[in-house]
Design a protein around this motif. Structure first.
Motif, short mmCIF file in Angstrom:
data_model
loop_
_atom_site.label_atom_id
_atom_site.label_comp_id
_atom_site.label_asym_id
_atom_site.label_seq_id
_atom_site.Cartn_x
_atom_site.Cartn_y
_atom_site.Cartn_z
N HIS A 1 89.93 -25.04 116.52
CA HIS A 1 89.43 -25.95 117.56
C HIS A 1 90.53 -26.24 118.58
O HIS A 1 90.28 -26.24 119.80
N ILE A 2 91.73 -26.48 118.12
CA ILE A 2 92.87 -26.76 119.01
C ILE A 2 93.16 -25.54 119.89
O ILE A 2 93.43 -25.67 121.09
N GLU B 1 82.61 -29.33 114.22
CA GLU B 1 81.78 -30.25 113.42
C GLU B 1 81.08 -29.49 112.28
O GLU B 1 81.09 -29.93 111.13
N GLN B 2 80.53 -28.32 112.62
CA GLN B 2 79.83 -27.52 111.60
C GLN B 2 80.80 -27.06 110.51
O GLN B 2 80.50 -27.16 109.33
N ARG B 3 81.96 -26.56 110.95
CA ARG B 3 82.94 -26.05 109.97
C ARG B 3 83.49 -27.19 109.12
O ARG B 3 83.73 -27.01 107.92
N SER B 4 83.67 -28.36 109.72
CA SER B 4 84.16 -29.52 108.96
C SER B 4 83.14 -29.91 107.90
O SER B 4 83.51 -30.23 106.76
N LEU B 5 81.86 -29.90 108.25
CA LEU B 5 80.82 -30.22 107.29
C LEU B 5 80.74 -29.16 106.20
O LEU B 5 80.55 -29.47 105.01
N ALA B 6 80.88 -27.89 106.61
CA ALA B 6 80.82 -26.80 105.64
C ALA B 6 82.01 -26.87 104.70
O ALA B 6 81.91 -26.48 103.52
N ALA C 1 80.96 -25.99 122.84
CA ALA C 1 80.70 -25.06 121.74
C ALA C 1 81.77 -25.19 120.66
O ALA C 1 81.46 -25.18 119.45
N ALA C 2 83.04 -25.33 121.07
CA ALA C 2 84.14 -25.47 120.10
C ALA C 2 84.00 -26.78 119.33
O ALA C 2 84.24 -26.81 118.11
N ASP C 3 83.61 -27.85 120.01
CA ASP C 3 83.42 -29.14 119.34
C ASP C 3 82.29 -29.04 118.31
O ASP C 3 82.42 -29.52 117.17
N ALA C 4 81.19 -28.40 118.73
CA ALA C 4 80.05 -28.26 117.81
C ALA C 4 80.44 -27.38 116.62
O ALA C 4 80.10 -27.70 115.47
#
Length: 189
Positions: free
Chosen positions: A77-78, A54-59, A48-51
């Motif tokens: 994430h860390i 990824e979402q926050r990085s794209l946003a 869930a944290a990885d997903a």
């Protein structure tokens, strides 16, 4: 089947060891299940944290301060990764603890069983030594009885031979006496 006290004692010892082992077994299963669920939870949280990362990085790509936004997402994430790693470590520690306890109980059971086997072996050796001594004594008694019987038989044969010799000597003396009387009668005629 003969009654063997050490076998009964061995059975009681193993039964007494088995009762706590059954209680331990249920506790071990419960704790191992808890460790598995902790590992599963850690894995799900990490996914869930990885997903989410990824979402926050794209946003963040659509924001003005992309680097700051990505850094914030990375820090979040860390933090979750550290929590899930600690959860996995705790689960592994719990599992190792259960495994150590199981090994310890198996070693205790092995030691108790070895002690019982040792006692049984010593008892069996004593019993066999007693049986061998009794058999040896019976053999010696039988040999002595046989020797005594042989000596009695030899005495009886000697007595019979002596009686036979006397009987033959008496017979020969009677025959000689009759011959002497017959010779005296025939010489006197």
């Amino acid at each position: 089947m003969e009654y063997r006290p050490s076998t009964v004692v061995a059975g009681l010892i193993l039964a007494l060891l088995a009762v706590p082992a059954l209680a331990d077994e249920a506790d071990w299963q419960r704790r191992l299940e808890r460790a598995r669920s902790m590992q599963d939870e850690a894995q799900q949280r990490q996914k869930a944290a990885d997903a989410e990362f990824e979402q926050r990085s794209l946003a963040c790509q659509s924001k003005f301060m992309v680097s700051g936004c990505v850094d914030d997402a990375r820090k979040a994430h860390i933090a979750v990764t550290r929590e899930t790693r600690q959860l996995r470590i705790d689960a592994d520690a719990l599992e190792r603890e259960v495994k150590r306890e199981q090994v310890k109980v198996r070693e205790q059971e092995r030691a108790a069983a070895a002690e019982v086997r040792e006692r049984d072996l010593a008892e069996r050796e004593r019993r066999i030594a007693g049986e061998r001594a009794a058999a040896e004594q019976a053999r010696q008694e039988a040999a002595a009885a046989k020797a005594e019987k042989a000596a009695a038989g030899a005495r009886r044969k000697a007595e019979q031979a002596e009686a036979h010799r006397r009987k033959v000597a008496d017979h020969e003396a009677r025959v000689a006496g009759k011959k002497a009387r017959a010779a005296a009668r025939s010489g006197g005629d």
